[in-house]
Design a protein around this motif. Structure first.
Motif, short mmCIF file in Angstrom:
data_model
loop_
_atom_site.label_atom_id
_atom_site.label_comp_id
_atom_site.label_asym_id
_atom_site.label_seq_id
_atom_site.Cartn_x
_atom_site.Cartn_y
_atom_site.Cartn_z
N ASN A 1 0.84 -1.20 0.00
CA ASN A 1 0.00 0.00 0.00
C ASN A 1 0.88 1.25 0.00
O ASN A 1 1.75 1.41 0.85
CB ASN A 1 -0.90 -0.01 1.24
N GLY A 2 0.65 2.12 -0.96
CA GLY A 2 1.45 3.32 -1.13
C GLY A 2 2.33 3.28 -2.37
O GLY A 2 2.88 4.30 -2.79
N VAL A 3 2.44 2.10 -3.00
CA VAL A 3 3.35 1.96 -4.14
C VAL A 3 2.85 2.73 -5.36
O VAL A 3 3.64 3.28 -6.13
CB VAL A 3 3.59 0.47 -4.48
N ARG B 1 11.21 9.01 -0.78
CA ARG B 1 10.69 8.29 0.38
C ARG B 1 10.56 9.24 1.57
O ARG B 1 9.55 9.26 2.28
CB ARG B 1 11.61 7.12 0.73
N GLY B 2 11.58 10.05 1.79
CA GLY B 2 11.55 11.01 2.89
C GLY B 2 10.44 12.04 2.72
O GLY B 2 9.77 12.42 3.70
N LYS C 1 7.03 12.63 5.20
CA LYS C 1 6.65 13.94 5.75
C LYS C 1 5.21 14.28 5.36
O LYS C 1 4.46 14.84 6.16
CB LYS C 1 7.61 15.01 5.25
N ASP C 2 4.83 13.95 4.13
CA ASP C 2 3.46 14.23 3.67
C ASP C 2 2.44 13.43 4.47
O ASP C 2 1.33 13.91 4.74
CB ASP C 2 3.32 13.93 2.18
N ILE C 3 2.79 12.20 4.83
CA ILE C 3 1.89 11.39 5.65
C ILE C 3 1.68 12.04 7.02
O ILE C 3 0.56 12.07 7.55
CB ILE C 3 2.44 9.96 5.80
N ASN D 1 4.80 0.98 5.47
CA ASN D 1 4.95 0.47 4.11
C ASN D 1 5.92 1.31 3.29
O ASN D 1 6.77 0.78 2.56
CB ASN D 1 3.60 0.44 3.40
N VAL D 2 5.80 2.63 3.40
CA VAL D 2 6.65 3.51 2.60
C VAL D 2 8.12 3.29 2.94
O VAL D 2 8.99 3.32 2.06
CB VAL D 2 6.25 4.98 2.81
#
Length: 462
Positions: free
Chosen positions: A84-86, A148-149, A153-155, A190-191
């Motif tokens: 999830n997130g891909v 990825r970083g 941060k957005d999450i 997941n990320v």
């Protein structure tokens, strides 16, 4: 201090351009005036290449620019729990690798899009860029780590954007234990673990010709666009089959109480309908009847002819801040409801008025107000197609959802065929005695208990 609680309880069609006559409605009388508004309905041309890629375009020289993009039958619904997130990660990486011109993109639960707005003379370069993005991305490891970083941060930031967080929670509880419940950004866990192989595998599986639409709008020659597509996208895989996990709706609630927040943010919703459901348009009209409101906008609510009954029944002075009705549709399901913001001491009153309005529409929506709502819906459809970019987006999304671009004229015809009886019947089928989904964030002590909200779905106070 915050506390969290979770409770479970067809074939392509090409129409010639024609002029439509859209009646203007008098807000004072609710009747049609003799004046009518001409609406342009340009032709949408569709071609399918031998590898399965769909090319769809609308040539409208009234637009000074053209927009071209790829709409792909992919999104968070096509992920696994572990990946999830891909889909969002892939979208960001492909855009990140684009150097030659500005490309915009978005990932939703069922679709991903990449598009660029350019001058007509630059269309070939834009198509070349889109082709290079989806077929030749290097997925550089260093760039993956940088992105990825940013995603992590957005999450974290998402939780500070209350409106976005509310709707993520809504999907999480409405479609529990299915891919439709997963956030489009993915989870932090997941990320952190998504690898370059995960990204490459997702592209090879989902970025195939039969799952893509090359759409364009503005000053576009369709034959030239097809020629460009044949040259630039011939290398795409023709594989189409992808298993789509089923989803199911669960009436439930989530409450995140935070008394330090100034206002309560609440969503009440029921399961709506998918794009192709017979009640899609009646439920859109029902949404239009509830409509939107914000206290920062000045309305003459004292007039007996003001079209929105819910606004007339609430008072800005008693703590109502705003509300937004919505009808979110997907392939085989949807969510129909309302999102409102209110002072902590007036939540119960707001909920009561919402339920009264829903039941009133279900039992007695008048022909005059449905006529006004139908006209407003038509006007909104027209306003959404005011430049090449929204038209291109409309083409891409509809080709994926329906297999064809439904002309504005046909939408108007379908809307016109719906009467008050059809609206009340649809509301009866999808709202009456159904388990709602409820999300509350903020100072929500006054939000009624779920069992009471559920009971109100089949009881109208008189």
């Amino acid at each position: 201090m915050a506390a969290v609680g979770l409770h479970r309880f067809g074939a392509p069609l090409i129409r010639p351009a024609r002029k439509l006559l859209l009646p203007r409605w008098s807000t004072a009388a609710g009747a049609a005036q003799s004046q009518e508004v001409p609406v342009s309905d340009p032709e949408t041309k569709v071609t399918r290449l031998s590898n399965g890629l769909t090319v769809a375009s609308q040539d409208n020289k009234d637009f000074p620019t053209c927009t071209v993009g790829l709409w792909i039958d992919s999104g968070s619904r096509f992920e696994t729990r572990e990946t999830n997130g891909v889909a969002n990660f892939v979208e960001r990486m492909l855009v990140k690798g684009t150097k030659r011109q500005e490309v915009n993109a978005y990932t939703s639960r069922e679709q991903t899009a990449y598009y660029a707005r350019v001058l007509p003379k630059d269309l070939p370069q834009a198509v070349d860029t889109l082709s290079d993005m989806v077929q030749n991305s290097t997925l550089d490891e260093k760039e993956i780590e940088k992105e990825r970083g940013i995603i992590l941060k957005d999450i974290q930031k998402l939780q500070t954007k209350v409106e976005e967080a509310v709707f993520e929670h809504l999907h999480f509880i409405a479609y529990q234990d299915t891919p439709m419940s997963w956030p489009t950004l993915g989870t932090s866990e997941n990320v952190v673990n998504i690898s370059r192989k995960d990204l490459a595998d997702y592209i090879s599986t989902h970025y195939t010709a039969p799952r893509m639409v090359l759409a364009a709008a503005g000053g576009v020659n369709h034959e030239a666009l097809v020629s460009l597509a044949e040259k630039r996208f011939s290398g795409l895989s023709s594989n189409k089959h992808v298993e789509v996990a089923p989803c199911w709706y669960t009436g439930s609630e989530v409450r995140i109480r935070d008394d330090d927040m100034p206002y309560a943010h609440v969503v009440l919703a029921v399961e709506g309908v998918g794009w192709t459901h017979p009640n899609y348009i009646p439920m859109m009209i029902a949404r239009q009847l509830v409509d939107n409101w914000d206290r920062s906008v000045i309305y003459d609510t004292s007039s007996g002819h003001f079209p929105n009954r819910l606004v007339r029944n609430i008072s800005p002075s008693n703590g109502a801040r705003s509300f937004m009705s919505f009808n979110r549709s997907y392939t085989d399901t949807g969510l129909w409801g309302i999102y409102f913001v209110a002072d902590r001491m007036h939540i119960e009153d707001f909920v009561w008025n919402i339920k009264e309005e829903w039941h009133r529409i279900r039992t007695g929506a008048s022909h005059a107000e449905v006529a006004r709502a139908k006209n407003a819906l038509k006007q909104n459809l027209l306003k959404q197609l005011d430049s090449s970019t929204p038209v291109c987006d409309d083409i891409g999304r509809q080709m994926l959802a329906y297999g064809r671009r439904i002309p504005l004229s046909e939408w108007y015809d379908r809307i016109e065929q719906v009467d008050a009886k059809a609206v009340t019947k649809a509301m009866d089928e999808h709202m009456w005695d159904k388990c709602p989904v409820v999300v509350g964030i903020g100072p929500i002590e006054q939000l009624p208990e779920y069992i009471r909200l559920r009971g109100d779905m089949k009881w109208r106070r008189l």
